[in-house]
Write an enzyme that holds these catalytic residues in place. Structure first.
Site, PDB file in Angstrom:
ATOM      1  N   TRP A  10       0.802  -1.221   0.000  1.00 48.31           N
ATOM      2  CA  TRP A  10       0.000   0.000   0.000  1.00 48.31           C
ATOM      3  C   TRP A  10       0.840   1.277   0.000  1.00 48.31           C
ATOM      4  CZ3 TRP A  10      -4.444  -1.159   4.030  1.00 48.31           C
ATOM      5  CH2 TRP A  10      -5.397  -1.971   3.406  1.00 48.31           C
ATOM      6  N   HIS A  95      12.986  -2.655  -1.580  1.00 46.65           N
ATOM      7  CA  HIS A  95      12.051  -2.198  -2.625  1.00 46.65           C
ATOM      8  C   HIS A  95      12.712  -1.114  -3.464  1.00 46.65           C
ATOM      9  CE1 HIS A  95       8.515  -0.330  -4.489  1.00 46.65           C
ATOM     10  NE2 HIS A  95       7.906  -1.482  -4.297  1.00 46.65           N
ATOM     11  N   GLU A 167      10.896  -7.203  -9.458  1.00 44.82           N
ATOM     12  CA  GLU A 167      10.168  -5.987  -9.824  1.00 44.82           C
ATOM     13  C   GLU A 167      11.012  -5.176 -10.801  1.00 44.82           C
ATOM     14  OE1 GLU A 167       9.266  -3.954  -6.188  1.00 44.82           O
ATOM     15  OE2 GLU A 167      11.357  -3.505  -5.808  1.00 44.82           O
ATOM     16  N   GLY A 234       0.650  -3.181  -6.313  1.00 44.83           N
ATOM     17  CA  GLY A 234       0.674  -1.803  -5.862  1.00 44.83           C
ATOM     18  C   GLY A 234      -0.694  -1.161  -5.895  1.00 44.83           C
TER      19      GLY A 234
END
EC number: 5.3.1.1
Length: 257
Positions: A10, A95, A167, A234
């Site tokens: 989130w 990330h 990612e 996402g």
């Protein structure tokens, strides 16, 4: 067989009330935890309230980040010891936004990964498409060098307790369509990298997620790929209806049979 893992990131969205309301709306409509694992990574201030709301639903509440140090004079950081006391099972580390916006490098992420494993919290290690050529047993393989730097010091026993998320930078936060073929190729390369540096047995069991422009329209196609064990979602995860469609992708397929 690797259990599918559908996780939501989130980022910096939703306050405590909104986060708890979201959990209350979905917790009775989640898939069987024995078949699909579901998790949400909210802002840190919502972790406790969401965990309380989730109760015994099977929903995992994931920390978005943590410090490598367990305690000390580190204003603004999030302690892994505190997360463990909270009952947190997973923490996202490395990330791409942490790297781009806050300057986290491989050494920093590596320290966090090792600290999380020592504390008994499973790291979800995010890695991008940076690859280098490496000769392995006389063959040229593409290796995720960033990933191997982050895994430095992680033992054979510990690597079994790691989740990896691929990612690619071109897909994260871009709002464009995910390229399913490239997503599968990246996850397959990660699995081969793990096999080359650990064992094929471990590589076959470790879960690899794909993150980048995942939505209700492409999740079934992504999850049908043999080397994609789950997704890190996402913006599409912020809506209750969309999220439920994605976590229940398997039941939708079974209902059509």
């Amino acid at each position: 067989m690797r259990k599918p893992f559908i996780a939501a990131n989130w980022k910096m969205h939703k306050n405590v009330a909104e986060s708890v309301d979201f959990v209350n709306q979905i917790k009775g409509q989640l898939p069987d935890p024995a078949k699909v694992e579901v998790g949400i990574a909210p802002q840190a201030f919502a972790l406790y309230s969401m965990a309380q709301a989730a109760g015994k639903s099977g929903l995992k509440i994931i920390a978005q980040n943590a410090a490598a140090e367990y305690n000390g004079p580190f204003t603004g950081e999030l302690s892994l010891r505190g997360l463990r006391d909270l009952g947190t099972d997973y923490v996202m580390l490395g990330h791409i936004e942490r790297r781009r916006l806050f300057g986290e490098d491989n050494e920093t992420v590596n320290r966090k990964v090792n600290a999380a494993l020592q504390m008994g919290i499973t790291p979800i290690i995010c890695t991008d498409e940076t690859m280098v050529q490496k000769e392995v047993n006389g063959e040229i393989h593409y290796v995720f060098q960033q990933l191997m730097s982050v895994l430095r010091g992680v033992s054979l026993d510990q690597i079994r307790n790691v989740v990896i998320s691929y990612e690619p930078s071109w897909a994260v936060g871009a709002g464009q369509h995910a390229n399913v073929a490239l997503a599968e190729e990246g996850c397959r390369t990660i699995r081969r990298t793990i096999a080359d540096n650990y064992t094929y047995e471990i590589a076959d069991k470790i879960r690899i997620l794909y993150g980048g422009s995942v939505n209700p329209d492409n999740i079934k196609e992504l999850m049908a790929k043999s080397d994609i064990d789950g997704v890190l979602i996402g913006r599409a995860s912020l809506d209750v209806d969309n999220f439920l469609k994605m976590v229940n992708y398997m039941e939708d397929e079974e209902s059509k049979k």
